[in-house]
Design a protein around this motif. Structure first.
Motif, PDB file in Angstrom:
ATOM      1  N   THR A  32       0.866  -1.175   0.000  1.00 47.06           N
ATOM      2  CA  THR A  32       0.000   0.000   0.000  1.00 47.06           C
ATOM      3  C   THR A  32       0.908   1.231   0.000  1.00 47.06           C
ATOM      4  O   THR A  32       2.129   1.108   0.113  1.00 47.06           O
ATOM      5  CB  THR A  32      -0.893   0.052   1.258  1.00 47.06           C
ATOM      6  OG1 THR A  32      -0.064   0.196   2.403  1.00 47.06           O
ATOM      7  CG2 THR A  32      -1.750  -1.199   1.397  1.00 47.06           C
ATOM      8  N   ASN A  33       0.294   2.380  -0.100  1.00 48.24           N
ATOM      9  CA  ASN A  33       1.080   3.610  -0.033  1.00 48.24           C
ATOM     10  C   ASN A  33       0.746   4.401   1.234  1.00 48.24           C
ATOM     11  O   ASN A  33       0.880   5.614   1.276  1.00 48.24           O
ATOM     12  CB  ASN A  33       0.852   4.481  -1.266  1.00 48.24           C
ATOM     13  CG  ASN A  33      -0.556   5.026  -1.345  1.00 48.24           C
ATOM     14  OD1 ASN A  33      -1.513   4.379  -0.921  1.00 48.24           O
ATOM     15  ND2 ASN A  33      -0.693   6.218  -1.893  1.00 48.24           N
ATOM     16  N   PHE A  34       0.314   3.695   2.277  1.00 46.88           N
ATOM     17  CA  PHE A  34      -0.009   4.385   3.526  1.00 46.88           C
ATOM     18  C   PHE A  34       0.260   3.486   4.717  1.00 46.88           C
ATOM     19  O   PHE A  34       0.291   2.266   4.599  1.00 46.88           O
ATOM     20  CB  PHE A  34      -1.472   4.844   3.538  1.00 46.88           C
ATOM     21  CG  PHE A  34      -2.461   3.722   3.356  1.00 46.88           C
ATOM     22  CD1 PHE A  34      -2.974   3.036   4.443  1.00 46.88           C
ATOM     23  CD2 PHE A  34      -2.889   3.358   2.088  1.00 46.88           C
ATOM     24  CE1 PHE A  34      -3.892   2.003   4.273  1.00 46.88           C
ATOM     25  CE2 PHE A  34      -3.808   2.330   1.907  1.00 46.88           C
ATOM     26  CZ  PHE A  34      -4.299   1.646   3.003  1.00 46.88           C
ATOM     27  N   LEU A  35       0.471   4.141   5.863  1.00 47.77           N
ATOM     28  CA  LEU A  35       0.621   3.439   7.135  1.00 47.77           C
ATOM     29  C   LEU A  35      -0.150   4.218   8.184  1.00 47.77           C
ATOM     30  O   LEU A  35       0.101   5.411   8.380  1.00 47.77           O
ATOM     31  CB  LEU A  35       2.084   3.329   7.561  1.00 47.77           C
ATOM     32  CG  LEU A  35       2.319   2.739   8.961  1.00 47.77           C
ATOM     33  CD1 LEU A  35       1.948   1.241   8.983  1.00 47.77           C
ATOM     34  CD2 LEU A  35       3.741   2.942   9.412  1.00 47.77           C
ATOM     35  N   ILE A  36      -1.097   3.545   8.828  1.00 46.00           N
ATOM     36  CA  ILE A  36      -1.814   4.150   9.951  1.00 46.00           C
ATOM     37  C   ILE A  36      -1.032   3.827  11.215  1.00 46.00           C
ATOM     38  O   ILE A  36      -0.819   2.661  11.542  1.00 46.00           O
ATOM     39  CB  ILE A  36      -3.252   3.610  10.048  1.00 46.00           C
ATOM     40  CG1 ILE A  36      -4.047   3.992   8.804  1.00 46.00           C
ATOM     41  CG2 ILE A  36      -3.931   4.135  11.313  1.00 46.00           C
ATOM     42  CD1 ILE A  36      -5.437   3.389   8.735  1.00 46.00           C
TER      43      ILE A  36
END
Length: 115
Positions: A32-36
């Protein structure tokens, strides 16, 4: 046809959700292109996500909440690439402080400001 670059996001749940709702999210079977980042997210996961995003050819900008950037400042200080560009942004709970932003510190240094 040239394809644009992605924006990667490392942030708290509200920040990442906002960017995902705005259409920034990208997911493949591998990544993915995000990290929470939550309270139980390990620092090593944040560091690994940053290093992964910074080495990807399809990422042009990395947005990171400033309070999270402060936690991995030792990694950010060693980062010297132009692309992907790293931008520190505020979150709902933590306002932006230009004094803590490493990019702003470097700009200030180059423009002759003292610190």
């Amino acid at each position: 046809m040239d394809v644009g670059k992605l924006v990667a996001v490392i942030g708290d749940e509200d920040t990442v959700t906002g960017f995902l709702l705005a259409g920034v999210g990208h997911r493949t079977a591998d990544s993915t292109n995000f990290l929470i980042v939550k309270q139980d997210t390990k620092l090593s996961q944040v560091e690994e996500a940053f290093l992964n995003f910074s080495q990807r050819d399809d990422v042009g900008i990395i947005l990171i909440n400033q309070h999270i950037a402060n936690d991995i400042r030792h990694v950010l200080k060693d980062y010297n690439q132009t692309i992907p560009t790293v931008l520190e942004i505020p979150s709902k709970e933590h306002p932006y402080d230009p004094e803590q932003d490493y990019i702003m510190q470097r700009v200030n240094m180059y423009l002759g400001g003292g610190n």
